[in-house]
Design a protein around this motif. Structure first.
Motif, mmCIF file in Angstrom:
data_model
loop_
_atom_site.group_PDB
_atom_site.id
_atom_site.type_symbol
_atom_site.label_atom_id
_atom_site.label_comp_id
_atom_site.label_asym_id
_atom_site.label_seq_id
_atom_site.Cartn_x
_atom_site.Cartn_y
_atom_site.Cartn_z
ATOM 1 N N THR A 1 0.700 -1.502 -0.275
ATOM 2 C CA THR A 1 0.175 -0.294 -0.603
ATOM 3 C C THR A 1 0.871 1.284 0.001
ATOM 4 N N PHE A 2 0.372 2.284 -1.288
ATOM 5 C CA PHE A 2 1.038 3.006 -0.806
ATOM 6 C C PHE A 2 0.717 4.816 -0.799
ATOM 7 N N TYR A 3 1.159 5.391 0.497
ATOM 8 C CA TYR A 3 1.214 6.605 0.783
ATOM 9 C C TYR A 3 1.135 7.586 -0.310
ATOM 10 N N TYR A 4 -0.322 7.934 -0.657
ATOM 11 C CA TYR A 4 0.495 9.606 -0.833
ATOM 12 C C TYR A 4 -0.543 10.709 -0.616
ATOM 13 N N ILE A 5 0.763 12.006 -0.558
ATOM 14 C CA ILE A 5 0.026 13.060 -0.908
ATOM 15 C C ILE A 5 0.276 14.267 -2.239
ATOM 16 N N ALA A 6 -0.774 14.629 -2.136
ATOM 17 C CA ALA A 6 -1.281 15.618 -3.378
ATOM 18 C C ALA A 6 -2.526 16.168 -3.222
#
Length: 436
Positions: free
Chosen positions: A170-175
């Motif tokens: 699971t890749f947690y990203y901020i955008a």
């Protein structure tokens, strides 16, 4: 506090440790929940809640699983549960009736047929495999950020969480906005050989996953107990008479601190007793403007245009002046009250001369010895002879020591080879005088 410090690295489970809890109490997890229904007796086993709450990645992610086994799990037990195309290993965080309250809070139905199940108690093989896959996470974060930068995507990879069996990541990203990461998922699946899941989080959620110490000296609320994030704006700071200083009001996430909401309701309730239409007052000296409201002392502070001084007025006086202004009557003075501080005034310590108060014991002994010699005077008679013999004995010993160290530079005697006759005569005269 971690499991290595309380002795659970080898799979044991202590009842508690010196770090305010142990693995049985959930003290090593983030977002820990106190089970206040733990001692509630079970009246009917059929109506007992068979759903448990399992936490992953030190409590940063939690989910509900149905216990279909014959085991009765306790808080802190490591279990193997169903995952995405495989299995995952987590820790029991809640059991019993309190799980139903948590499910009601998050809107999860107990009879949901799609709810995943607890398979078994975690074995040594499961724990070993989870440890190997967890070691891949730091390297995966660095590599995933480089790939996102190569594809020129406006996003930031915050954290990568690997499943225990290594089949899913699971890749947690901020955008700031929407991101087209369809090509990115293909590259990640090829690079890491896992099933990829992308989850967008905010800056506050990232701070909760990373953790840290706030300006209050305690752990971040978002990393310990805060699960619901409410919007915080600058008007909340104005209600509390706080200066709009972005550096002081911002947390580690770069947003306004969540704790600004904690006392907002108290301030709003207290401000209901203040008049709302009293921003300006007309007096003989000019128009007075409202500066701030002090809810603790029930005072309203005004300033006049011809001075920089602020005048505190009581609520009754403000209402009276406002009623007079409505009748086109201008009072002469504001009649400010005198604010008396109840805080005790700190008295600055006066200058104290400490010269001569600090001394060393060695200097005191030498001073006492010198004063004693002055009182008694020089030694006389037999004392002088004994003192002279003691000095000569010490000189002979020193000469022998020097002779042992340097045998070629000294003769067999203690006297030097050449000595001035006049110097020898003076020494003899001094010794005769001391003997007399």
């Amino acid at each position: 506090m971690g499991c290595t410090s309380c002795g659970t690295a080898n799979g044991s489970k202590p009842g508690g440790c010196k770090s305010n809890g142990g693995c049985s109490t959930g003290g090593c997890n983030r977002m820990n929940t106190y089970d206040w229904l733990r001692n509630l007796p079970i009246a009917d086993m059929d109506s007992h809640c068979n759903v448990v709450e399992v936490s992953f990645n030190k409590g940063t992610r939690k989910d509900f699983f149905r216990n279909t086994t014959v085991h009765f799990f306790e808080k802190g037990d490591l279990v193997t549960v169903e995952g995405v195309s495989g299995v995952d290993v987590g820790e029991i965080s809640l059991t019993g009736e309190i799980v139903r309250l948590q499910m009601k809070k998050y809107g999860v139905k107990e009879g949901n047929p799609e709810m995943k199940k607890v398979l078994r108690t975690a074995t040594e093989r499961d724990l070993e495999q989870r440890g190997i896959n967890k070691q891949r996470e730091p390297e995966a974060v660095i590599r995933s950020r480089a790939i996102a930068r190569q594809l020129k995507l406006d996003m930031k990879i915050s954290q990568v969480e690997m499943q225990a069996d290594g089949r899913k990541a699971t890749f947690y990203y901020i955008a700031d906005g929407r991101v087209d990461f369809r090509e990115l998922i293909k590259v990640y699946a090829t690079e890491f050989k896992v099933k990829v899941e992308m989850r967008q989080i905010g800056a506050r959620q990232e701070a909760g996953k990373v953790g840290g110490i706030g300006s209050c000296g305690r752990e971040l609320c978002c990393a310990t107990w805060l699960t619901e994030f409410k919007s915080v704006n600058t008007s909340i700071a104005r209600y509390q008479n706080l200066s709009i200083n972005q550096t002081k009001l911002s947390g580690q996430c770069g947003r306004l601190k969540c704790c600004l909401n904690y006392e907002l309701d108290t301030y709003l309730d207290a401000l209901q007793g203040f008049p709302n239409d009293c921003d300006q007052l007309e007096v003989a000296k000019g128009r007075a403007y409202l500066i701030k409201k002090d809810i603790f002392k029930n005072l309203m502070w005004y300033s006049l245009p011809d001075s920089n001084k602020q005048y505190p007025l009581t609520i009754e006086r403000v209402r009276k002046i406002k009623s007079l202004n409505r009748q086109n009557i201008v009072p002469e003075e504001l009649e400010a009250v005198e604010v008396v501080s109840t805080k005790p005034k700190e008295v600055e310590p006066a200058f104290v001369d400490v010269v001569g108060q600090i001394s060393l014991r060695s200097l005191e002994r030498a001073d006492k010895k010198r004063k004693q010699q002055r009182r008694t005077g020089p030694p006389q008679g037999n004392q002088a002879v004994a003192a002279n013999q003691g000095v000569q004995g010490q000189q002979q010993k020193q000469g022998q020591n020097r002779g042992n160290h340097r045998p070629q530079q000294r003769n067999a005697g203690n006297k030097p080879q050449h000595q001035n006759p006049q110097r020898r005569r003076e020494n003899n005269n001094n010794s005769n005088k001391q003997a007399n």
